[in-house]
Motif scaffolding. Sequence first.
Motif, short mmCIF file in Angstrom:
data_model
loop_
_atom_site.label_atom_id
_atom_site.label_comp_id
_atom_site.label_asym_id
_atom_site.label_seq_id
_atom_site.Cartn_x
_atom_site.Cartn_y
_atom_site.Cartn_z
N TRP A 111 37.67 37.31 46.37
CA TRP A 111 37.43 37.42 44.83
C TRP A 111 36.74 36.28 44.16
O TRP A 111 36.96 35.03 44.61
CB TRP A 111 38.98 37.42 44.13
CG TRP A 111 39.60 38.60 44.59
CD1 TRP A 111 40.72 38.62 45.50
CD2 TRP A 111 39.58 40.06 44.30
NE1 TRP A 111 41.37 39.93 45.59
CE2 TRP A 111 40.66 40.88 45.10
CE3 TRP A 111 38.69 40.52 43.25
CZ2 TRP A 111 40.61 41.99 44.73
CZ3 TRP A 111 38.59 42.12 43.26
CH2 TRP A 111 39.80 42.75 43.87
N THR A 152 43.04 35.17 45.88
CA THR A 152 43.84 35.88 45.06
C THR A 152 42.78 36.37 43.95
O THR A 152 42.07 35.72 43.30
CB THR A 152 45.05 35.46 44.55
OG1 THR A 152 44.64 34.54 43.71
CG2 THR A 152 45.97 35.00 45.70
N LYS A 153 43.06 37.37 43.35
CA LYS A 153 42.38 38.05 42.06
C LYS A 153 42.87 37.24 41.01
O LYS A 153 42.00 37.07 39.94
CB LYS A 153 42.62 39.53 42.05
CG LYS A 153 41.96 40.17 40.98
CD LYS A 153 42.32 41.80 40.98
CE LYS A 153 41.20 42.48 40.21
NZ LYS A 153 41.53 44.01 40.11
N ASP A 154 43.87 36.85 40.71
CA ASP A 154 44.31 35.96 39.69
C ASP A 154 43.61 34.75 39.68
O ASP A 154 43.41 34.24 38.51
CB ASP A 154 45.94 35.75 39.76
CG ASP A 154 46.83 36.98 39.60
OD1 ASP A 154 46.38 38.02 39.02
OD2 ASP A 154 47.94 37.03 40.15
N GLU A 155 43.08 34.18 40.65
CA GLU A 155 42.33 33.02 40.74
C GLU A 155 41.11 33.23 40.32
O GLU A 155 40.66 32.42 39.39
CB GLU A 155 42.33 32.33 42.20
CG GLU A 155 43.78 31.61 42.63
CD GLU A 155 43.63 31.31 44.32
OE1 GLU A 155 43.91 30.21 44.56
OE2 GLU A 155 43.02 32.05 44.74
N LYS A 157 40.45 35.53 38.07
CA LYS A 157 40.56 35.97 36.68
C LYS A 157 40.59 34.69 35.70
O LYS A 157 40.12 34.51 34.81
CB LYS A 157 41.95 36.83 36.60
CG LYS A 157 41.56 38.09 36.83
CD LYS A 157 42.89 39.07 36.49
CE LYS A 157 43.01 40.35 36.71
NZ LYS A 157 44.20 41.16 36.64
N ALA A 158 41.41 33.54 36.24
CA ALA A 158 41.69 32.32 35.58
C ALA A 158 40.19 31.94 35.76
O ALA A 158 39.91 30.98 34.70
CB ALA A 158 42.45 31.47 36.54
N LYS A 161 38.31 33.29 32.81
CA LYS A 161 38.96 32.65 31.52
C LYS A 161 38.26 31.30 31.03
O LYS A 161 37.94 30.95 30.01
CB LYS A 161 40.18 32.56 31.66
CG LYS A 161 40.92 34.29 31.43
CD LYS A 161 42.28 33.95 31.35
CE LYS A 161 42.94 35.31 31.20
NZ LYS A 161 44.41 35.36 31.33
N VAL A 173 35.22 39.90 37.40
CA VAL A 173 35.92 39.69 38.83
C VAL A 173 35.37 40.91 39.78
O VAL A 173 35.59 41.95 39.54
CB VAL A 173 37.65 39.80 38.70
CG1 VAL A 173 38.19 39.69 39.68
CG2 VAL A 173 38.11 38.63 37.64
N TYR A 175 34.90 41.86 44.41
CA TYR A 175 35.20 41.27 45.54
C TYR A 175 34.00 41.04 46.40
O TYR A 175 33.10 42.09 46.40
CB TYR A 175 36.04 42.34 46.22
CG TYR A 175 36.57 41.81 47.64
CD1 TYR A 175 38.00 40.91 47.48
CD2 TYR A 175 36.26 42.02 48.91
CE1 TYR A 175 38.42 40.32 48.68
CE2 TYR A 175 36.68 41.60 49.90
CZ TYR A 175 37.66 40.64 49.81
OH TYR A 175 38.44 40.24 51.03
#
Length: 188
Positions: A111, A152-155, A157-158, A161, A173, A175
Amino acid sequence: MRAFGIIAVTIGALMLIGALVMDVSVPAGLGRVNNIGLMAERQNYTIIGGILLIVGILMARKSGSRPPAEADSDTRPCPACAELIKTAATKCRFCGEVVEAVPAPKLKQGWVASIPCRPDEDRSRSEQAVIALGLPVVPMEGFNIAAGPFSTKDEAKAAVKRLSSEHSIYATVDYRDTVSGKFPPLLD
């Protein structure tokens, strides 16, 4: 081993089918009568075919499973006692030896926080912002760049931000893979 299992399944299935269609009667006088010898032969083919089928299935399934802990990418052998320990471990839990931690491998796909760029100073400004955040810069399609790749996708997204809040840079975001041929390869 898996190939032998598939061969055993095939032979066992053919023997079972052959046993089911086998004629065990013989002509006698006005009709046909069952022959005890042929019935015993059918029984033998059924038993042998069934055993081959079961053994073949077990062989094919057993060899398809992954080997024990050696295949785990998050383990490695201890340099002192050769027992398997976690890659990030700094002390062996078996012999107590202090070992050097192995750095995590650099991701080749994952990601990313993708930043659309124009070829002028927009690209260099975005690149400097990603570097200022302490994130790796990766090339994307055309003149675009990205921060990442992350596992991970959350990383990702962070990272989007942080780029938005700290540097006012728009990012999405995505892949980034290595098999589609859409992205240039990452060098070590």
